[in-house]
Design a protein around this motif. Sequence first.
Motif, PDB file in Angstrom:
ATOM      1  N   ALA A   9       0.778  -1.074   0.078  1.00 35.79           N
ATOM      2  CA  ALA A   9       0.036   0.002  -0.104  1.00 35.79           C
ATOM      3  C   ALA A   9       0.750   1.116  -0.109  1.00 35.79           C
ATOM      4  N   THR A  10       0.306   2.394  -0.170  1.00 37.20           N
ATOM      5  CA  THR A  10       0.960   3.655  -0.065  1.00 37.20           C
ATOM      6  C   THR A  10       1.407   3.951   1.307  1.00 37.20           C
ATOM      7  N   CYS A  11       2.420   4.620   1.539  1.00 32.74           N
ATOM      8  CA  CYS A  11       3.122   4.933   2.926  1.00 32.74           C
ATOM      9  C   CYS A  11       2.041   5.904   3.536  1.00 32.74           C
ATOM     10  N   SER A  12       0.902   5.765   3.629  1.00 30.57           N
ATOM     11  CA  SER A  12      -0.038   6.626   4.286  1.00 30.57           C
ATOM     12  C   SER A  12      -0.250   6.421   5.752  1.00 30.57           C
ATOM     13  N   LEU A  13      -0.591   7.426   6.646  1.00 26.65           N
ATOM     14  CA  LEU A  13      -0.634   7.379   7.823  1.00 26.65           C
ATOM     15  C   LEU A  13      -2.099   7.124   8.433  1.00 26.65           C
ATOM     16  N   VAL A  14      -2.142   5.950   8.882  1.00 26.89           N
ATOM     17  CA  VAL A  14      -3.522   5.491   9.558  1.00 26.89           C
ATOM     18  C   VAL A  14      -3.672   5.950  11.107  1.00 26.89           C
ATOM     19  N   VAL A  15      -4.741   6.625  11.335  1.00 31.90           N
ATOM     20  CA  VAL A  15      -4.876   6.761  12.853  1.00 31.90           C
ATOM     21  C   VAL A  15      -6.287   6.004  13.396  1.00 31.90           C
ATOM     22  N   ILE A  59      -3.913  10.122   6.768  1.00 31.20           N
ATOM     23  CA  ILE A  59      -3.292  11.283   5.947  1.00 31.20           C
ATOM     24  C   ILE A  59      -2.512  10.640   4.748  1.00 31.20           C
ATOM     25  N   VAL A  60      -2.953  10.961   3.751  1.00 35.88           N
ATOM     26  CA  VAL A  60      -2.564  10.281   2.452  1.00 35.88           C
ATOM     27  C   VAL A  60      -1.017  10.748   2.523  1.00 35.88           C
ATOM     28  N   TRP A  61      -0.200   9.777   1.651  1.00 32.40           N
ATOM     29  CA  TRP A  61       1.382   9.841   1.552  1.00 32.40           C
ATOM     30  C   TRP A  61       1.662  11.382   0.978  1.00 32.40           C
ATOM     31  N   MET A  62       0.770  11.676   0.002  1.00 31.43           N
ATOM     32  CA  MET A  62       1.408  13.135  -0.839  1.00 31.43           C
ATOM     33  C   MET A  62       0.725  14.309   0.099  1.00 31.43           C
ATOM     34  N   ASP A  63       0.142  14.156   1.132  1.00 32.18           N
ATOM     35  CA  ASP A  63      -0.412  15.543   1.894  1.00 32.18           C
ATOM     36  C   ASP A  63       1.117  16.022   2.469  1.00 32.18           C
ATOM     37  N   HIS A  64       0.921  17.303   2.249  1.00 36.15           N
ATOM     38  CA  HIS A  64       2.049  18.204   2.552  1.00 36.15           C
ATOM     39  C   HIS A  64       1.702  19.193   3.690  1.00 36.15           C
TER      40      HIS A  64
END
Length: 581
Positions: free
Chosen positions: A120-126, A147-152
Amino acid sequence: MTMNLTSKLGGDSQVSSLTSSHPCNHSTSTRAVWRSALTGAMGVFVGVDVGTGSVRAAVFEADGRLLASHSLPIATWSPQPDLYQQDSEAIWNACCTSVKTALSESGADPATVLGIGFDATCSLVVLDTDLRPLTVSPQGEPDQNIIVWMDHRAVEEAKLINSLGHPVLKSVGGTISPEMQTPKLLWLQQHMPDTWHRAGMFFDLPDFLTWKATGSLTRSLCTVVCKWTYQAGDKETEGWDRTYFEQIGLGGLAEEGWKRIGTEVAAPGSPLGEGVTEEAAERLGVPAGTPVGAALIDAHAGGLGLMAIRDQFEDPCTRLGIIAGTSSCFMAVSREPCPVSGVWGPYWSAMLPGLWLSEGGQSASGRLLEYVINSHPLGQAATENNRPVQEDLEELLSTMAKDRGLSDVTLLTSDLHVYPDHHGNRSPHADTTLRGMVSGLTLDTGRQSLAKYYLAHLQAICYGSRSIVEALSSGGHRIEAVYICGGIAKSSLFVQTLADVLGVPVTCPSQPEAVLLGAAMLGAVASGLTLDDVRGQISGAGTSVSPRPELEMFHLKKYKVFQKMHRDQLTYKEIMEGSMK
């Protein structure tokens, strides 16, 4: 803090031997079934890939032949610029439906599924303390807990971390990216304290999926090393670095014993828990106890799948894998660590066991080409036979070159130049403030202007690739051939242009689903095989294109323009510095 891997990595320079003593997954009967599968008898494995915009599942035979696949879209919310959020439960539901559907369409008996792998994408799951979704949305949307990987959103937090200069940053090329997890955790702590205090678990998305499948909280070495600053490769420093977390303001995670970010770490492909739980088995449509391997980030799964290609470049340390999707990731491995400024890593055993991984990247590649098309007045115009717009444009470019007496479409952009960092630069400059630039615009809004504009951006992505390859080479990597997969790789024009710009052969796998294959290979390893076993049986064919020397000088001149556009942008920033005060 030092933590032992729950499964040891085998071989210090071979693509080999991930092993475990788990009795459920490594029984003599399971090995025997796999051995029969490798010789053509029954037995399949499943790969699940969660990208930015879709979930895909595929069923493979042991020789790598794709039997069936299924895909479902997933939603992304962007409530304001640079914020991207997703729903973890919706993603898991799509995984379950896709696996069930792919199995049904494959005709395989679910009882013959011998292993499952996830990427999967390296997105942050809380998740909260009850392990239910916890919002990361500033607007409080309850289901938006990724928070999706490409979120800045964490640009300022990344700047703060970089200004402190902790030695841990050496493992991320000297500069941490806002796309990594510790800046995002710091952002949550500072901007959403209620979410921060209510959070019971922070997952990388690949680890969330294996937890849903098995109930195991074990993290993958790939995710924690590449995105969370976990240290590996040196027994004296292995584990979470308490001094780093304390320095940046996240010392509370250490005081809790790291329970919210992971206390057990396993090598990719290591069997997790007791395999698929009863609850997940019903949802996925596979038997309970089916082995599940520790996951990979999606790009790393693509890199693993590309390693299945067999040709004269057998040494993995001479290969560069490029996974070109929404963004592009560049995977180069070495037997000794090769630190490169602006390139993530080196990461020990993050993709291939016993090898150091350097990971370059472009934050927008496929997404950039979509932007080019969608932002043009004629970008959404219907094409003949409803073909993809890109195919229509590339055919039009051939006609334009012929009409103008040019020997190749490449030459159409001699007066149109693009700098492609519309979403910042990940490598080799590690500068999120860089932006896109164009030189040579006219008032033309016709179809041919779109085709030429598209070509100039495609070439610019290749010049960005060259800057990354040059950085890798200067750091000690020896790249003799490139292997590419992903959406952009379906364009023969892009693949040929990349070969021309880089000056090395570029190969596309005959098996187009390299990322899914890489995920499925994790399931094969979890069932009891080594990566050597798996790679040795996969039919690793590919189609290669060679660079064309007659275009070398043209691309060299364009590349010089590309480099000057970068320098010029830095000059513009110096001129404008302080003007908004």
